[in-house]
Enzyme design. Sequence first.
Site, PDB file in Angstrom:
ATOM      1  N   CYS A  84     -67.871   8.738  41.352  1.00 57.83           N
ATOM      2  CA  CYS A  84     -68.350   8.255  40.059  1.00 57.83           C
ATOM      3  C   CYS A  84     -68.438   6.735  40.108  1.00 57.83           C
ATOM      4  CB  CYS A  84     -67.384   8.690  38.959  1.00 57.83           C
ATOM      5  SG  CYS A  84     -67.775   7.998  37.343  1.00 57.83           S
ATOM      6  N   CYS A 131     -65.783   5.214  37.368  1.00 57.42           N
ATOM      7  CA  CYS A 131     -64.322   5.256  37.510  1.00 57.42           C
ATOM      8  C   CYS A 131     -63.863   5.504  38.938  1.00 57.42           C
ATOM      9  CB  CYS A 131     -63.717   6.295  36.578  1.00 57.42           C
ATOM     10  SG  CYS A 131     -63.873   8.008  37.133  1.00 57.42           S
ATOM     11  N   CYS A 138     -68.837  13.089  34.391  1.00 60.15           N
ATOM     12  CA  CYS A 138     -67.590  12.913  35.121  1.00 60.15           C
ATOM     13  C   CYS A 138     -66.446  13.485  34.279  1.00 60.15           C
ATOM     14  CB  CYS A 138     -67.349  11.444  35.400  1.00 60.15           C
ATOM     15  SG  CYS A 138     -65.728  11.086  36.109  1.00 60.15           S
ATOM     16  N   CYS A 179     -63.916  10.235  33.247  1.00 60.89           N
ATOM     17  CA  CYS A 179     -64.283   9.117  32.359  1.00 60.89           C
ATOM     18  C   CYS A 179     -65.433   9.463  31.422  1.00 60.89           C
ATOM     19  CB  CYS A 179     -64.605   7.874  33.180  1.00 60.89           C
ATOM     20  SG  CYS A 179     -66.197   7.940  34.015  1.00 60.89           S
ATOM     21  N   CYS A 216     -78.536  17.762  39.486  1.00 59.12           N
ATOM     22  CA  CYS A 216     -79.557  16.727  39.591  1.00 59.12           C
ATOM     23  C   CYS A 216     -78.915  15.431  39.077  1.00 59.12           C
ATOM     24  CB  CYS A 216     -80.749  17.142  38.738  1.00 59.12           C
ATOM     25  SG  CYS A 216     -82.131  16.012  38.827  1.00 59.12           S
TER      26      CYS A 216
HETATM   27 ZN    ZN Z   1     -65.942   8.772  36.175  1.00 60.37          ZN
END
Ligand code: ZN
Length: 146
Positions: free
Chosen positions: A63, A66, A111, A114, A135
């Site tokens: 991510c 984060c 995510c 976060c 995607c």
């Molecule tokens: Zn994240």
Amino acid sequence: MPRPRRSTYRWGVSLDDNELPRTEDEWRVRLTPEEFHVLREAGTERPWTGEYVDTKTQGVYHCRACGLELFSSDTKFDSHCGWPSFDDAIPGRVKEIEDRSLGMARTEIRCARCDSHLGHVFHGEGFTPKDTRHCVNSISVRLEPR
Ligand SMILES: [Zn+2]
């Protein structure tokens, strides 16, 4: 004095839960305007423009907000849709949310830690045996090569 922009992400280091920004203004100063738009405002980068569309490098995609590990390069495949596509996520790292914007019933992926927007997930397209396509916007993730 405006605070200088900086990325939250350090190569190979991720934020602890208690270091995560609590407000969108805190995210805004940590991300670039382009990252903020996609990750925090559920924007979409234009197809074929992301840095990972055709990437074959082995590694793990984190991510970008984060640092949480989200996708392994082992699950990346060529969907020819213009965005990086993965037929599976690392278990528990991606959450799915019903998205009825734009007059379509789609499933948004975020995510799990976060809550940043990653893209959408589609089923039943027949690309791979898992029949699933995550995607993902390139700008939502960062590849850490193996
Ligand atoms: Zn994240």
